[in-house]
Structures are given as structure tokens and as C-alpha cells.
Design a protein around this motif. Structure first.
Motif, mmCIF file in Angstrom:
data_model
loop_
_atom_site.group_PDB
_atom_site.id
_atom_site.type_symbol
_atom_site.label_atom_id
_atom_site.label_comp_id
_atom_site.label_asym_id
_atom_site.label_seq_id
_atom_site.Cartn_x
_atom_site.Cartn_y
_atom_site.Cartn_z
ATOM 1 N N HIS A 85 0.831 -1.205 0.000
ATOM 2 C CA HIS A 85 0.000 0.000 0.000
ATOM 3 C C HIS A 85 0.867 1.259 0.000
ATOM 4 O O HIS A 85 0.500 2.283 0.587
ATOM 5 C CB HIS A 85 -0.931 0.013 1.214
ATOM 6 N N THR A 86 2.014 1.190 -0.648
ATOM 7 C CA THR A 86 2.913 2.338 -0.716
ATOM 8 C C THR A 86 3.274 2.645 -2.166
ATOM 9 O O THR A 86 3.153 1.801 -3.043
ATOM 10 C CB THR A 86 4.222 2.084 0.061
ATOM 11 N N ARG A 87 3.736 3.888 -2.378
ATOM 12 C CA ARG A 87 4.314 4.283 -3.664
ATOM 13 C C ARG A 87 5.478 5.216 -3.391
ATOM 14 O O ARG A 87 5.373 6.118 -2.554
ATOM 15 C CB ARG A 87 3.284 5.021 -4.537
ATOM 16 N N ALA A 88 6.576 5.020 -4.084
ATOM 17 C CA ALA A 88 7.675 5.975 -4.012
ATOM 18 C C ALA A 88 7.296 7.224 -4.799
ATOM 19 O O ALA A 88 6.688 7.139 -5.878
ATOM 20 C CB ALA A 88 8.949 5.364 -4.565
ATOM 21 N N VAL A 89 7.639 8.391 -4.244
ATOM 22 C CA VAL A 89 7.336 9.675 -4.884
ATOM 23 C C VAL A 89 8.602 10.543 -4.831
ATOM 24 O O VAL A 89 9.498 10.305 -4.024
ATOM 25 C CB VAL A 89 6.160 10.389 -4.196
ATOM 26 N N PRO A 90 8.694 11.570 -5.696
ATOM 27 C CA PRO A 90 9.929 12.354 -5.772
ATOM 28 C C PRO A 90 10.325 13.047 -4.478
ATOM 29 O O PRO A 90 11.510 13.156 -4.171
ATOM 30 C CB PRO A 90 9.629 13.365 -6.882
ATOM 31 N N ASP A 91 9.379 13.565 -3.736
ATOM 32 C CA ASP A 91 9.625 14.109 -2.405
ATOM 33 C C ASP A 91 8.275 14.282 -1.727
ATOM 34 O O ASP A 91 7.226 13.992 -2.330
ATOM 35 C CB ASP A 91 10.442 15.407 -2.430
ATOM 36 N N VAL A 92 8.276 14.733 -0.488
ATOM 37 C CA VAL A 92 7.021 14.786 0.262
ATOM 38 C C VAL A 92 6.022 15.752 -0.370
ATOM 39 O O VAL A 92 4.850 15.418 -0.547
ATOM 40 C CB VAL A 92 7.282 15.140 1.744
ATOM 41 N N MET A 93 6.466 16.960 -0.728
ATOM 42 C CA MET A 93 5.497 17.924 -1.259
ATOM 43 C C MET A 93 4.965 17.502 -2.622
ATOM 44 O O MET A 93 3.771 17.664 -2.899
ATOM 45 C CB MET A 93 6.111 19.313 -1.326
ATOM 46 N N MET A 94 5.807 16.940 -3.480
ATOM 47 C CA MET A 94 5.302 16.429 -4.755
ATOM 48 C C MET A 94 4.348 15.261 -4.507
ATOM 49 O O MET A 94 3.333 15.117 -5.194
ATOM 50 C CB MET A 94 6.458 15.993 -5.649
ATOM 51 N N GLY A 95 4.661 14.444 -3.508
ATOM 52 C CA GLY A 95 3.765 13.358 -3.147
ATOM 53 C C GLY A 95 2.435 13.857 -2.641
ATOM 54 O O GLY A 95 1.368 13.307 -2.966
ATOM 55 N N VAL A 96 2.462 14.912 -1.829
ATOM 56 C CA VAL A 96 1.218 15.519 -1.339
ATOM 57 C C VAL A 96 0.347 15.957 -2.506
ATOM 58 O O VAL A 96 -0.861 15.675 -2.553
ATOM 59 C CB VAL A 96 1.536 16.713 -0.412
ATOM 60 N N VAL A 97 0.948 16.662 -3.455
ATOM 61 C CA VAL A 97 0.188 17.146 -4.606
ATOM 62 C C VAL A 97 -0.402 15.987 -5.408
ATOM 63 O O VAL A 97 -1.573 16.018 -5.824
ATOM 64 C CB VAL A 97 1.079 18.036 -5.501
ATOM 65 N N GLU A 98 0.391 14.945 -5.609
ATOM 66 C CA GLU A 98 -0.103 13.797 -6.381
ATOM 67 C C GLU A 98 -1.236 13.082 -5.650
ATOM 68 O O GLU A 98 -2.225 12.659 -6.278
ATOM 69 C CB GLU A 98 1.043 12.825 -6.665
ATOM 70 N N VAL A 99 -1.122 12.945 -4.337
ATOM 71 C CA VAL A 99 -2.199 12.304 -3.574
ATOM 72 C C VAL A 99 -3.456 13.170 -3.592
ATOM 73 O O VAL A 99 -4.573 12.661 -3.763
ATOM 74 C CB VAL A 99 -1.739 12.023 -2.131
ATOM 75 N N LEU A 100 -3.289 14.482 -3.428
ATOM 76 C CA LEU A 100 -4.457 15.368 -3.479
ATOM 77 C C LEU A 100 -5.148 15.293 -4.832
ATOM 78 O O LEU A 100 -6.379 15.411 -4.916
ATOM 79 C CB LEU A 100 -4.044 16.797 -3.170
ATOM 80 N N ASP A 101 -4.373 15.081 -5.899
ATOM 81 C CA ASP A 101 -4.977 14.932 -7.224
ATOM 82 C C ASP A 101 -5.857 13.687 -7.322
ATOM 83 O O ASP A 101 -6.762 13.622 -8.159
ATOM 84 C CB ASP A 101 -3.882 14.857 -8.295
ATOM 85 N N LEU A 102 -5.594 12.710 -6.469
ATOM 86 C CA LEU A 102 -6.387 11.481 -6.482
ATOM 87 C C LEU A 102 -7.735 11.650 -5.798
ATOM 88 O O LEU A 102 -8.687 10.941 -6.124
ATOM 89 C CB LEU A 102 -5.617 10.352 -5.788
ATOM 90 N N VAL A 103 -7.812 12.567 -4.834
ATOM 91 C CA VAL A 103 -9.021 12.627 -3.992
ATOM 92 C C VAL A 103 -9.720 13.979 -4.015
ATOM 93 O O VAL A 103 -10.778 14.134 -3.412
ATOM 94 C CB VAL A 103 -8.679 12.254 -2.531
ATOM 95 N N THR A 104 -9.154 14.981 -4.705
ATOM 96 C CA THR A 104 -9.810 16.277 -4.866
ATOM 97 C C THR A 104 -9.592 16.759 -6.288
ATOM 98 O O THR A 104 -8.764 16.219 -7.029
ATOM 99 C CB THR A 104 -9.254 17.344 -3.889
ATOM 100 N N ALA A 245 -0.809 4.458 1.992
ATOM 101 C CA ALA A 245 -2.266 4.537 1.990
ATOM 102 C C ALA A 245 -2.848 3.672 3.087
ATOM 103 O O ALA A 245 -2.345 2.573 3.364
ATOM 104 C CB ALA A 245 -2.821 4.093 0.635
ATOM 105 N N GLY A 246 -3.906 4.169 3.719
ATOM 106 C CA GLY A 246 -4.692 3.322 4.589
ATOM 107 C C GLY A 246 -5.342 2.211 3.776
ATOM 108 O O GLY A 246 -5.411 2.277 2.541
ATOM 109 N N ALA A 247 -5.842 1.186 4.457
ATOM 110 C CA ALA A 247 -6.352 -0.001 3.756
ATOM 111 C C ALA A 247 -7.417 0.332 2.727
ATOM 112 O O ALA A 247 -7.438 -0.245 1.632
ATOM 113 C CB ALA A 247 -6.893 -0.996 4.785
ATOM 114 N N ASP A 248 -8.304 1.284 3.049
ATOM 115 C CA ASP A 248 -9.387 1.619 2.133
ATOM 116 C C ASP A 248 -9.000 2.684 1.116
ATOM 117 O O ASP A 248 -9.823 3.064 0.274
ATOM 118 C CB ASP A 248 -10.611 2.091 2.930
ATOM 119 N N ALA A 249 -7.776 3.176 1.206
ATOM 120 C CA ALA A 249 -7.287 4.178 0.253
ATOM 121 C C ALA A 249 -6.289 3.580 -0.726
ATOM 122 O O ALA A 249 -5.810 4.273 -1.621
ATOM 123 C CB ALA A 249 -6.639 5.340 0.999
#
Length: 385
Positions: A85-104, A245-249
Motif C-alpha cells: 500500500h505504498t508508492r515511491a514519490v519524488p519528495d514529500v510535497m510532490m507526493g502531497v500534490v499527487e495524492v491530493l490529485d487522487l481525492v480532490t 495509503a490506509g487499507a481503504d485508500a
């Protein structure tokens, strides 16, 4: 190993070409950006050197980083991370943006807790998200009533919304308790807000305090966390992070575009993996020196600048200084960081950069030698003369 913060001289440090040491002229003491004045951990140096000698400078591949994080999380925090339930991302802030794109989506709201890390505002605005503030309370703690109001505003009209939580908190060093985080989970579930937690400072917690991974709590199954070894092992220039990600995410995280992983530095993965697997003793030595510095700063301010309010943080190497009681040259509206830079030649991050509640404050990075920290406070005093 001794105090890592006393290893390098100012002459050594000024040979560095990173932003901390090049933004300002050489007569300025830089206590601003989150870089530490320490040598690299030996396991990290060894891993990077071996990779360079091999010419191992291609693309990142495989789950090594996530597996190393899982091992560290289990040992230090008792948290079981499901590597699937993990993904490597370029850094934390880029990861934040990519995750937010999934849910907003564009125009949706993201809740933040000012005063908070300035790039939150920059990245969220660039991503077309509407920012809703839920300020920390007067003790720099999460305010459930403010969160409740902000969540309600964020989802008004049936819009999707997210909450970007900084844990531990930057700039205050607040370490959120299990009860506080459980309240966050309850409020987010009630309003249908997806929580994205920035836990980049999680390894930097002092004796007597306990870091609680947000996703280890019940009710967080639809949420996400971003973690990295970058802050704790001084690897900001060797960028990589892990989204969890949490189990349901997990299904949401699986939708992250494959090209995001292509932006992850292979050398960073090597460095961060080595830090998490073998850098524990180095981290403990570092924390010992940082612990001494957070209390040294309190003593120096109490003795020489009693008008500055400062609560030693439970986590991070950042000090949030309330300078509103000082009689600053330039009058009551003067920015203390500007005064100390121009008159004392010491650089801090200005408080207004952190959003609501930042005026009259500054952020100080105490991950430096005791001598430099002492000299910085001396310069602050001189600035007011």
C-alpha cells in the motif's frame, strides 16, 4: 560518536554550496532553511559512494525504500506498514500534490493549520486548490472547533475536500497526541474529508515524547501519509519519499500515474534506504545534540532576550519564536526576522510566511553548533541596541 553538531567548523560549512550557505553573504549566520550542520551518516556515505563507484546512477526500481521504512516504523513506532500500500514519490510535497490529485479536484478545498510550513500555500495554490485555514490554538495545538468549522466550510455544496496535516508540526514543533489525532479522524470521517498527513519530521522526536503515526489509528483507513528520511538524515538534496495509503485508500493510491515513480531519484532511494536500515545509531547521537540545543536556546533567550517567548519543541529542530513583546527598531509593525538580518546579520524565516498567526514571529533552525547558536542570540541582542 560525540556531538555531531560540533563536528564541522564554520569554515567547513561555508564550503557547502547548498541554499543555506549561498542565499546570504558570508557575514550572515544562516539559521533559516531546514538543513543541518552535521556530517553525513556513515552508512549513507558508504551506500552512495558504492553506487557512484559502480556507476549505479540509473532509474529507481523496486520496493527497497518502502521496506526499509516499514522496518524503521515497526522498530521505532510499533506501526506495521503494508508495503503493498505504498508508492515511491519524488519528495514529500510532490507526493502531497499527487495524492491530493487522487481525492480532490481543481477548485476543491484543502484545510491547513497555520502557522504552517510555507510551501503548503505555494503548492496548493499552484495546484488550483482553495485553502481553508483552521489555525492552531494559543498553545500551538490542534483546535477541534476550528477544524470542525473548516471541514464544514470545505465540503459546503457537496464539494470534495482534504486536510493537509503537518505531524509533527512545522514550525512549532508540536507533537500531536493520540487523542488529538483520534479527534481528527472522527471529525474528518463525519464531514467526509480525506486526510493527507505530512510526517517528514517523524524520526526527530525527543526523549519523553512519543510520535503517533496517523495511519496506525482506527478510522484512518481512507487516508494517506507521506514520509521521508530527508529531514532526519539531512538528505534534502537527495530527494525521495514514500506515500502510504490506509487499507481503504490503497485503490486510490494505485491510480497514481506511473510516471510519478519515474521522478524518484535512484541515488536518493539508495541513501534513504541506508539511513533507515543502518542509520539509527547516528540518528540517536544527533537527537542527543539537538535535545541539548533546544534547551540551550531556552536558557540563552531567558537570560539575554526575556521578551522572546519560546517553548522548546517536542519534535523537529525548529524553534518558533514569538517576538511581539520586543521593542524592535522600526516600530511595532517591523518584522523581527528582517530586523535581525539587517542589523544583526543572522538569517531566520519570517513568521508571516507561515500564514495566519505568523506576524511578529520567526522560525529558527537550531540544528547547528552550540557556539553558532550562542553567537546568533548575541547578534539578536545587538540588533536591538
Amino acid at each position: 560518536m560525540g556531538n555531531l553538531l560540533e563536528t564541522l567548523s564554520l569554515t567547513d560549512l561555508r564550503r557547502r554550496t547548498s541554499e543555506k550557505w549561498r542565499r546570504y553573504p558570508e557575514d550572515v549566520l544562516p539559521l533559516w532553511v531546514a538543513e543541518m550542520d552535521v556530517p553525513l551518516a556513515e552508512p549513507v556515505t558508504r551506500a552512495l559512494t558504492e553506487a557512484i563507484n559502480l556507476g549505479d546512477t540509473g532509474y529507481a526500481h523496486g520496493p527497497a525504500y518502502a521496506e526499509a521504512l516499514a522496518g524503521f516504523a515497526a522498530e521505532r513506532w510499533g506501526w506495521t506498514v503494508d508495503v503493498a500500500h505504498t508508492r515511491a514519490v519524488p519528495d514529500v510535497m510532490m507526493g502531497v500534490v499527487e495524492v491530493l490529485d487522487l481525492v480532490t479536484g481543481h477548485g476543491d478545498a484543502v484545510v491547513v493549520n497555520p502557522p504552517v510550513y510555507p510551501p503548503y500555500y505555494q503548492f496548493l495554490r499552484s495546484a488550483g486548490r482553495r485553502i481553508v485555514e483552521a489555525p492552531l490554538d494559543g498553545r500551538h495545538r490542534l483546535d477541534p472547533a476550528a477544524l470542525d468549522r473548516a471541514f464544514a466550510e470545505a465540503v459546503a455544496g457537496g464539494r470534495r475536500a482534504a486536510y493537509l496535516l503537518c505531524s509533527p508540526h512545522n514550525p512549532t514543533g508540536t507533537l500531536h497526541t493520540r487523542a488529538e489525532l483520534s479527534t481528527v479522524a472522527e471529525l474528518a470521517a463525519r464531514h467526509g474529508v480525506r486526510v493527507v498527513v505530512d510526517e517528514i519530521h517523524a524520526p526527530l522526536v525527543y526523549p519523553g515524547a512519543t510520535f503517533v503515526p496517523y495511519l496506525s489509528l482506527p478510522g484512518t483507513e481512507r487516508d494517506f501519509a507521506l514520509l521521508s528520511a530527508s529531514k532526519a538524515w539531512n538528505l534534502a538534496g537527495v530527494k525521495a519519499a514514500v506515500a502510504v495509503a490506509g487499507a481503504d485508500a490503497a485503490a486510490d493510491l494505485a491510480r497514481m500515474p506511473a510516471e510519478v515513480n519515474d521522478g524518484v531519484s535512484h541515488l536518493a532511494v539508495i541513501a534513504h534506504t541506508a539511513a533507515l536500515r543502518h542509520g539509527g545509531p547516528w540518528l540517536d547521537d544527533l537527537l542527543s545534540g539537538l535535545d541539548a540545543n533546544r534547551h540551550l536556546l531556552a536558557d540563552l533567550l531567558a537570560e539575554r532576550l526575556p521578551g522572546v517567548r519560546y517553548q522548546p519543541p517536542d519534535a523537529t529542530y525548529l524553534a518558533w519564536l514569538d517576538c511581539r513583546a520586543l521593542e524592535l527598531p522600526g516600530g511595532p509593525d517591523a518584522d523581527p526576522a528582517t530586523v535581525f538580518l539587517e542589523r544583526g546579520r543572522v538569517a531566520f524565516v519570517p513568521g508571516p510566511d507561515f500564514g495566519t498567526g505568523g506576524a511578529g514571529h520567526l522560525r529558527l533552525n537550531f540544528a547547528t553548533s552550540p557556539d553558532v547558536l550562542t553567537e546568533a542570540v548575541r547578534r539578536m541582542v545587538v540588533s536591538l541596541g
